[in-house]
Design a protein around this motif. Structure first.
Motif, PDB file in Angstrom:
ATOM      1  N   ARG A 292      -7.878   1.137   1.208  1.00  0.00           N
ATOM      2  CA  ARG A 292      -6.777   0.687   0.346  1.00  0.00           C
ATOM      3  C   ARG A 292      -7.064   0.964  -1.118  1.00  0.00           C
ATOM      4  O   ARG A 292      -6.146   1.140  -1.921  1.00  0.00           O
ATOM      5  N   ARG A 293      -8.338   0.986  -1.487  1.00  0.00           N
ATOM      6  CA  ARG A 293      -8.686   1.246  -2.886  1.00  0.00           C
ATOM      7  C   ARG A 293      -8.539   2.719  -3.254  1.00  0.00           C
ATOM      8  O   ARG A 293      -8.516   3.066  -4.434  1.00  0.00           O
ATOM      9  N   LEU A 294      -8.461   3.566  -2.238  1.00  0.00           N
ATOM     10  CA  LEU A 294      -8.269   4.993  -2.479  1.00  0.00           C
ATOM     11  C   LEU A 294      -6.806   5.398  -2.329  1.00  0.00           C
ATOM     12  O   LEU A 294      -6.257   6.100  -3.179  1.00  0.00           O
ATOM     13  N   VAL A 295      -6.195   4.991  -1.223  1.00  0.00           N
ATOM     14  CA  VAL A 295      -4.814   5.391  -0.922  1.00  0.00           C
ATOM     15  C   VAL A 295      -4.031   4.160  -0.471  1.00  0.00           C
ATOM     16  O   VAL A 295      -4.419   3.497   0.482  1.00  0.00           O
ATOM     17  N   GLY A 296      -2.939   3.871  -1.160  1.00  0.00           N
ATOM     18  CA  GLY A 296      -2.047   2.797  -0.750  1.00  0.00           C
ATOM     19  C   GLY A 296      -0.809   3.353  -0.088  1.00  0.00           C
ATOM     20  O   GLY A 296      -0.296   4.406  -0.503  1.00  0.00           O
TER      21      GLY A 296
ATOM     22  N   VAL B 114       6.034 -16.138  -1.406  1.00  0.00           N
ATOM     23  CA  VAL B 114       5.630 -15.030  -2.269  1.00  0.00           C
ATOM     24  C   VAL B 114       4.272 -15.307  -2.888  1.00  0.00           C
ATOM     25  O   VAL B 114       3.405 -14.427  -2.957  1.00  0.00           O
ATOM     26  N   GLU B 115       4.065 -16.557  -3.317  1.00  0.00           N
ATOM     27  CA  GLU B 115       2.797 -16.903  -3.965  1.00  0.00           C
ATOM     28  C   GLU B 115       1.614 -16.733  -3.016  1.00  0.00           C
ATOM     29  O   GLU B 115       0.544 -16.249  -3.407  1.00  0.00           O
ATOM     30  N   GLN B 116       1.798 -17.109  -1.762  1.00  0.00           N
ATOM     31  CA  GLN B 116       0.727 -16.940  -0.781  1.00  0.00           C
ATOM     32  C   GLN B 116       0.402 -15.469  -0.561  1.00  0.00           C
ATOM     33  O   GLN B 116      -0.769 -15.087  -0.437  1.00  0.00           O
ATOM     34  N   GLU B 117       1.431 -14.633  -0.500  1.00  0.00           N
ATOM     35  CA  GLU B 117       1.200 -13.194  -0.342  1.00  0.00           C
ATOM     36  C   GLU B 117       0.420 -12.642  -1.534  1.00  0.00           C
ATOM     37  O   GLU B 117      -0.507 -11.836  -1.373  1.00  0.00           O
ATOM     38  N   LEU B 118       0.778 -13.070  -2.741  1.00  0.00           N
ATOM     39  CA  LEU B 118       0.109 -12.577  -3.939  1.00  0.00           C
ATOM     40  C   LEU B 118      -1.341 -13.050  -3.989  1.00  0.00           C
ATOM     41  O   LEU B 118      -2.249 -12.282  -4.338  1.00  0.00           O
ATOM     42  N   ASP B 119      -1.571 -14.321  -3.654  1.00  0.00           N
ATOM     43  CA  ASP B 119      -2.937 -14.851  -3.659  1.00  0.00           C
ATOM     44  C   ASP B 119      -3.803 -14.130  -2.626  1.00  0.00           C
ATOM     45  O   ASP B 119      -4.982 -13.838  -2.881  1.00  0.00           O
ATOM     46  N   GLN B 120      -3.228 -13.847  -1.455  1.00  0.00           N
ATOM     47  CA  GLN B 120      -3.976 -13.135  -0.415  1.00  0.00           C
ATOM     48  C   GLN B 120      -4.345 -11.724  -0.881  1.00  0.00           C
ATOM     49  O   GLN B 120      -5.455 -11.247  -0.643  1.00  0.00           O
ATOM     50  N   ALA B 121      -3.413 -11.063  -1.572  1.00  0.00           N
ATOM     51  CA  ALA B 121      -3.703  -9.725  -2.089  1.00  0.00           C
ATOM     52  C   ALA B 121      -4.831  -9.764  -3.110  1.00  0.00           C
ATOM     53  O   ALA B 121      -5.716  -8.901  -3.115  1.00  0.00           O
TER      54      ALA B 121
ATOM     55  N   GLY C 145     -11.975  -7.379 -12.342  1.00  0.00           N
ATOM     56  CA  GLY C 145     -11.319  -7.437 -13.632  1.00  0.00           C
ATOM     57  C   GLY C 145      -9.975  -6.745 -13.680  1.00  0.00           C
ATOM     58  O   GLY C 145      -9.416  -6.566 -14.757  1.00  0.00           O
ATOM     59  N   GLY C 146      -9.409  -6.328 -12.520  1.00  0.00           N
ATOM     60  CA  GLY C 146      -8.120  -5.662 -12.512  1.00  0.00           C
ATOM     61  C   GLY C 146      -6.977  -6.643 -12.652  1.00  0.00           C
ATOM     62  O   GLY C 146      -7.162  -7.863 -12.723  1.00  0.00           O
ATOM     63  N   LEU C 147      -5.759  -6.097 -12.712  1.00  0.00           N
ATOM     64  CA  LEU C 147      -4.577  -6.941 -12.821  1.00  0.00           C
ATOM     65  C   LEU C 147      -4.356  -7.710 -11.529  1.00  0.00           C
ATOM     66  O   LEU C 147      -4.581  -7.200 -10.432  1.00  0.00           O
ATOM     67  N   SER C 148      -3.891  -8.951 -11.660  1.00  0.00           N
ATOM     68  CA  SER C 148      -3.570  -9.748 -10.487  1.00  0.00           C
ATOM     69  C   SER C 148      -2.266  -9.256  -9.876  1.00  0.00           C
ATOM     70  O   SER C 148      -1.459  -8.575 -10.523  1.00  0.00           O
ATOM     71  N   ALA C 149      -2.052  -9.624  -8.609  1.00  0.00           N
ATOM     72  CA  ALA C 149      -0.815  -9.230  -7.925  1.00  0.00           C
ATOM     73  C   ALA C 149       0.407  -9.816  -8.634  1.00  0.00           C
ATOM     74  O   ALA C 149       1.453  -9.165  -8.726  1.00  0.00           O
ATOM     75  N   ARG C 150       0.282 -11.039  -9.142  1.00  0.00           N
ATOM     76  CA  ARG C 150       1.402 -11.663  -9.858  1.00  0.00           C
ATOM     77  C   ARG C 150       1.719 -10.894 -11.132  1.00  0.00           C
ATOM     78  O   ARG C 150       2.893 -10.668 -11.455  1.00  0.00           O
TER      79      ARG C 150
ATOM     80  N   ALA D  98       9.316  -4.367  -4.238  1.00  0.00           N
ATOM     81  CA  ALA D  98       8.471  -4.635  -5.405  1.00  0.00           C
ATOM     82  C   ALA D  98       7.280  -5.506  -5.026  1.00  0.00           C
ATOM     83  O   ALA D  98       6.154  -5.291  -5.513  1.00  0.00           O
ATOM     84  N   LEU D  99       7.501  -6.489  -4.145  1.00  0.00           N
ATOM     85  CA  LEU D  99       6.413  -7.364  -3.714  1.00  0.00           C
ATOM     86  C   LEU D  99       5.342  -6.575  -2.961  1.00  0.00           C
ATOM     87  O   LEU D  99       4.133  -6.735  -3.224  1.00  0.00           O
ATOM     88  N   VAL D 100       5.751  -5.725  -2.031  1.00  0.00           N
ATOM     89  CA  VAL D 100       4.775  -4.937  -1.271  1.00  0.00           C
ATOM     90  C   VAL D 100       4.067  -3.936  -2.179  1.00  0.00           C
ATOM     91  O   VAL D 100       2.859  -3.701  -2.044  1.00  0.00           O
ATOM     92  N   LEU D 101       4.799  -3.347  -3.131  1.00  0.00           N
ATOM     93  CA  LEU D 101       4.158  -2.461  -4.100  1.00  0.00           C
ATOM     94  C   LEU D 101       3.084  -3.203  -4.890  1.00  0.00           C
ATOM     95  O   LEU D 101       1.979  -2.688  -5.105  1.00  0.00           O
ATOM     96  N   ALA D 102       3.407  -4.427  -5.325  1.00  0.00           N
ATOM     97  CA  ALA D 102       2.430  -5.223  -6.077  1.00  0.00           C
ATOM     98  C   ALA D 102       1.192  -5.514  -5.236  1.00  0.00           C
ATOM     99  O   ALA D 102       0.058  -5.447  -5.726  1.00  0.00           O
ATOM    100  N   ILE D 103       1.405  -5.840  -3.956  1.00  0.00           N
ATOM    101  CA  ILE D 103       0.272  -6.119  -3.061  1.00  0.00           C
ATOM    102  C   ILE D 103      -0.614  -4.883  -2.918  1.00  0.00           C
ATOM    103  O   ILE D 103      -1.849  -4.966  -2.989  1.00  0.00           O
ATOM    104  N   GLN D 104       0.006  -3.720  -2.724  1.00  0.00           N
ATOM    105  CA  GLN D 104      -0.769  -2.495  -2.554  1.00  0.00           C
ATOM    106  C   GLN D 104      -1.458  -2.079  -3.851  1.00  0.00           C
ATOM    107  O   GLN D 104      -2.603  -1.599  -3.846  1.00  0.00           O
TER     108      GLN D 104
END
Length: 554
Positions: A371-375, A390-397, A407-412, A438-444
C-alpha cells in the motif's frame, strides 16, 4: 401511464423534504430523462414509481403515485412487478442466480410465465443486448459492463410496460452504451414502453430523450422539452455547454445537429490562436515510478492481459481506456500486486532511487508494505469500507499506516482537503458517491503511495463532482505522484488526463498524449472534439477561452 399528484417525500431526521408537492404526468411510450446533481432526489423519484419509496426505503410519502391505474399506496412493489421493471445503480445488488441465462429467466419464473415463452424471451434478450456468448458464464466472472447489460436484460424479459433505469450506462464503454440505449429506444418506439432514465453522463442519452425531468435541488421538479430545460439548467452535457458559449438557438442536442450549426464557429476558431492545453504537461518528464515488463494475467487459461509493458512517471495522469473486458481492471490489480499475475515483472521506486531501474515488486511484499508503494481504489469504493462511522475508518487508516510515527498527514487531514465538511459520525454507506470516493481516496493516500490507481472512479458522479475529482488528481500529480484512471468516461478523460493508454483484448493498442489519441478515435473522442473536428479542441472551456464572446455569438 405514470402520475404524481402532489407528492411529497420526507425521511426521518432530514431537515427538508426530498420531493416537495410534485405534480407530474408521464405518457405511454415516452422516454423521460431525469437529471440533477447528486443527492437531489433522483433515486427517490424513480423509487416512488414502483413503490420502493416508501415501502422499502422508509420515510413518509404524501400525495398519490399512480402507475397504469394502480396506486403505489395500495400496491407494494411485488404487486407492480409485472408492470414496472427497475434496474438499480449497482447490478450486483440485484442478482439472485449464478449464471447469465438463469438470471434472465428468474423474473419470468416469479411471474409464472410458461417455459416455452420463457425460452423464447431469453433468446430474444440475449440477441438484443449482445449477451449470447455469455449465456453460460457465471455472473461474478463478468466485467462491470457485462453485468450491467445482464441486469437490464433480466428486467426486459418480463416485458414490463414501464422501465425505470438508474444510471444504466455507468459501467459501459461508449460502444456498449450506444447498444443498450439503442435497445431501450427500440422498446419505446416499437413497443410503447415508458422509460424513466436517470443518468449522470448526459452526453450519452440526451439525444434520445422525449422529455427532461429536472430536479434543481429544492425538492421541486421541472419538466419540459430537452432544449428548453437545458437552456437554463444547472447541469448540462458538453454539447449544451458549447451551444451556450456559441449562443446557438435552439440548442442542438446531437453531434449531427451541432456540426451543422458549428460551421461558422469552426471558421472563427481556425483563424484564432491555438487552444490552451486542458492540462499543462510538464516540460521535463518526471522520474519513472513504476515499470512493468511483460505483464500477463490469465484466468482459467484465458489471457486477460498479454505481455504488457508500461512506464508510469511522476506528475503524470494517465487515462486507461478500452471496451468492457479489454483487461483494464486486471492490469490495475496486477500492477498493485493483489491480483493474479501469470508472468512479467513490476518494479516500483521507493523514492530513494527515483528514476532507477531498481525497485520493489508489490506482489512480493506484505499488504501494508504494498500500500505504501501503490494504492488502488476499486470500481466499488465501498468494498474498502467496513466500519460503522467515517471517523472509525479514518482512525483505522491512520493506525495501519503508522501516521504518528512517520509524520505524514492524517486521514482526516487528507479527507478535509479532498472533500471538507464530512461528518465523522456519519455511516460511510450513507455518504454520496462523491463523498465515498473521497473517503476511500483519503484512506489509500494515508499510506502515501507514489502511484495511485483508480478503477472507474466517476461512476455515480455528476459533472460538478467530476470537476472536484479532476482538481483532486491534479493536486496529487503536482505532488509528484503518478495517477492512473481506468475509465469509460471520455469527457472526464479529456479534462483530467495528459496521457491516454487504450487496451483491446489484453494488449495496449495506443499510448500517447490525450489530444492525439482520443481525437483520432471515433469512439473515444469527446463531444466537442467530434463537433469541431479536425480542430484540436476537447472541451467547451477551451473554446470559450480562445474565442471572444462577440465572435462566438456571430
Amino acid at each position: 401511464m405514470i402520475t404524481f399528484d402532489q407528492v411529497t417525500v420526507e425521511y426521518d431526521g432530514a431537515d427538508e423534504p426530498v420531493l416537495r408537492e410534485v405534480d407530474l404526468t408521464v405518457e405511454e411510450g415516452e422516454l423521460c430523462l431525469v437529471v440533477g446533481h447528486t443527492g437531489v432526489g433522483k433515486s427517490t423519484l424513480l423509487g416512488a414509481v414502483n413503490g420502493l419509496v416508501p415501502h422499502f426505503t422508509g420515510g413518509t410519502l404524501y400525495g398519490t403515485v399512480t402507475v397504469d391505474g394502480r396506486t403505489t399506496a395500495d400496491h407494494p412493489p411485488r404487486e407492480l412487478a409485472d408492470v414496472v421493471g427497475v434496474v438499480g445503480q449497482d447490478p450486483l445488488d440485484g442478482f439472485v442466480t449464478d449464471t447469465v441465462e438463469e438470471e434472465l429467466a428468474y423474473a419470468m419464473e416469479q411471474l409464472a410465465i410458461s417455459p416455452a415463452v420463457m425460452r423464447k424471451r431469453v433468446e430474444e434478450t440475449l440477441d438484443l443486448l449482445g449477451l449470447a456468448d455469455l449465456r453460460h458464464r457465471a455472473l461474478y466472472e463478468l466485467s462491470g459492463g457485462q453485468q450491467q447489460r445482464v441486469a437490464i436484460g433480466s428486467v426486459l424479459t418480463a416485458h414490463p410496460r414501464v422501465l425505470v433505469l438508474d444510471e444504466p450506462t455507468s459501467a459501459l464503454d461508449p460502444t456498449a452504451a450506444e447498444e443498450v440505449l439503442a435497445a431501450v429506444t427500440r422498446l419505446v418506439h416499437d413497443l410503447g414502453v415508458t422509460v424513466l432514465l436517470a443518468e449522470h453522463r448526459l452526453e450519452r442519452v440526451v439525444q434520445y430523450a422525449d422529455r427532461v425531468i429536472h430536479l434543481p435541488g429544492n425538492g421541486l421538479v421541472v419538466s419540459g422539452a430537452p432544449a428548453d430545460i437545458f437552456t437554463t439548467s444547472s447541469i448540462a452535457p458538453p454539447i449544451v455547454e458549447l451551444g451556450r458559449a456559441a449562443h446557438w438557438s435552439p440548442l442542438p442536442l446531437s453531434v449531427r445537429d451541432a456540426r451543422r450549426a458549428a460551421a461558422p464557429l469552426r471558421t472563427s476558431l481556425a483563424a484564432a490562436a491555438p487552444p490552451p492545453p486542458v492540462r499543462p504537461v510538464p516540460e521535463t518528464p518526471g522520474p519513472a515510478l513504476l515499470t512493468a515488463r511483460g505483464v500477463t494475467v490469465a484466468y482459467r487459461g484465458v489471457a486477460a492481459v498479454r505481455e504488457v509493458d508500461l512506464d508510469l512517471r511522476g506528475g503524470e495522469i494517465t487515462a486507461l481506456m478500452g471496451r468492457n473486458g479489454s483487461g483494464k481492471s486486471s492490469l490495475l490489480w496486477a500492477l498493485q500486486g493483489s491480483g493474479p499475475r501469470k508472468s512479467g515483472t513490476v518494479r516500483v521506486s521507493s523514492g530513494k532511487a527515483a528514476g532507477s531501474t531498481k525497485g520493489s515488486d508489490p506482489k512480493s511484499l506484505s499488504a501494508a508494505e504494498a500500500r505504501r508503494l501503490v494504492g488502488l481504489v476499486p470500481q466499488t469504493p465501498t468494498d474498502l469500507l467496513y466500519l460503522e462511522s467515517v471517523e472509525q475508518e479514518l482512525d483505522q487508516a491512520d493506525a495501519e499506516s503508522a501516521v504518528g510515527e512517520g509524520g505524514g498527514l492524517s486521514a482526516r487531514a487528507i479527507l478535509d482537503r479532498l472533500a471538507p465538511g464530512i461528518d465523522g459520525a456519519a455511516h460511510p454507506r450513507d455518504l454520496s458517491e462523491g463523498q465515498k470516493l473521497a473517503l476511500v481516496l483519503a484512506i489509500q493516500l494515508t499510506a502515501a503511495p507514489r502511484v495511485l490507481l483508480l478503477d472507474e472512479p466517476t461512476r455515480g458522479l455528476d459533472y460538478r463532482a467530476k470537476a472536484q475529482l479532476v482538481a483532486m488528481v491534479d493536486e496529487l500529480a503536482a505532488e509528484g505522484r503518478s495517477v492512473v484512471i481506468s475509465t469509460h468516461d471520455v469527457e472526464f478523460a479529456a479534462r483530467a488526463a495528459d496521457r491516454v493508454v487504450v487496451m483491446a483484448e489484453g494488449d495496449i493498442v495506443a499510448d500517447g498524449p490525450t489530444t492525439e489519441v482520443i481525437v483520432a478515435s471515433p469512439v473515444f473522442a469527446p463531444q466537442v472534439a467530434k463537433i469541431l473536428a479536425p480542430l484540436p479542441y476537447l472541451t467547451a472551456d477551451q473554446v470559450a477561452s480562445v474565442l471572444p464572446e462577440e465572435e462566438a455569438g456571430a
